[in-house]
Write an enzyme that holds these catalytic residues in place. Structure first.
Site, PDB file in Angstrom:
ATOM      1  N   GLU A  12       0.827  -1.206   0.000  1.00  0.00           N
ATOM      2  CA  GLU A  12       0.000   0.000   0.000  1.00  0.00           C
ATOM      3  C   GLU A  12       0.862   1.256   0.000  1.00  0.00           C
ATOM      4  OE1 GLU A  12      -3.584  -2.129   2.567  1.00  0.00           O
ATOM      5  OE2 GLU A  12      -1.869  -1.229   3.578  1.00  0.00           O
ATOM      6  N   ASP A 176     -11.588  -8.217  -1.229  1.00  0.00           N
ATOM      7  CA  ASP A 176     -12.233  -9.533  -1.245  1.00  0.00           C
ATOM      8  C   ASP A 176     -13.558  -9.437  -0.514  1.00  0.00           C
ATOM      9  OD1 ASP A 176     -11.372 -11.036   1.732  1.00  0.00           O
ATOM     10  OD2 ASP A 176     -10.336  -9.228   1.099  1.00  0.00           O
TER      11      ASP A 176
END
Length: 209
Positions: A12, A176
């Site tokens: 990230e 997800d």
């Protein structure tokens, strides 16, 4: 304006560092989990004195209206793995650290700007558990059926910012959907295929401040 951005992982950090060059935007990695996130928030506040702190990263999603690559912005935040009981104070809610808010509300000005980016508002719940099974997700959602995202850092940063009186908001890209997944395969596919384009909502938001 000085803006602090906290992410959990190197993946990230790399994504966001590619998007910004201003010295007024401080991007730092905390590491995974609540304690790491809270420590980084406090260190950022002490060292850099930001006007705003933003948490950016990925999360598991929940809800029929949530899909992979959607971005959830925190309208509220709380913990899914905190329970202080009722022995002393029977008003304390599940997810609440006794003596602190049951839910941390996003700064209203920041939330208003965030909604203009196309992010979806919702409750983000945080805990020290990577949700890799449908059973665990069902357990969490049994307490927070309205939750839109589940992560491991946001509420801890929100708590630190609440104590230090720094405006805070969290953006979470859905990597997800645990209730539609098997063995976290969606999460791994996310990083392998589509993560490169998933942090631009955070960039758009920061440019609006």
């Amino acid at each position: 304006m000085k803006i602090g951005v906290i992410v959990a992982m190197d993946k990230e950090l790399k994504q966001l560092q590619q998007l910004f060059s201003s010295e007024n935007i401080i991007i730092q990695k905390s590491g995974i989990g609540k304690v790491n996130a809270a420590i980084q928030a406090v260190e950022m506040i002490r060292q850099h004195k930001p006007d705003v702190i933003i948490s950016s990263g990925c999360a598991g999603g929940n809800g029929d209206d949530i899909n992979i690559q959607d971005v959830i912005v925190s309208s509220q935040l709380t913990y899914h793995d905190v329970y202080c009981g009722t022995a002393i104070d029977n008003t304390t809610q599940y997810g609440q650290v006794q003596g602190l808010p049951a839910r941390y509300e996003a700064d209203s000005t920041l939330l208003e700007k965030a909604l203009k980016t196309g992010a979806k508002p919702g409750l983000i719940v945080t805990g020290d558990w990577f949700v890799d099974s449908k059973e665990k997700m069902r357990e969490i959602i049994s307490h927070f059926p309205e939750a839109k995202a589940v992560d491991m850092e946001s509420a801890a940063i929100a708590q630190a910012c609440y104590i230090y009186k720094v405006p805070f908001i969290s953006f979470r890209v859905i990597s997800d959907i645990p209730l539609r997944d098997t063995d976290a395969s969606q999460y791994h596919d996310f990083w392998n295929t589509i993560a490169d384009n998933s942090f631009h909502v955070t960039k758009t938001f920061i440019e609006s401040l």
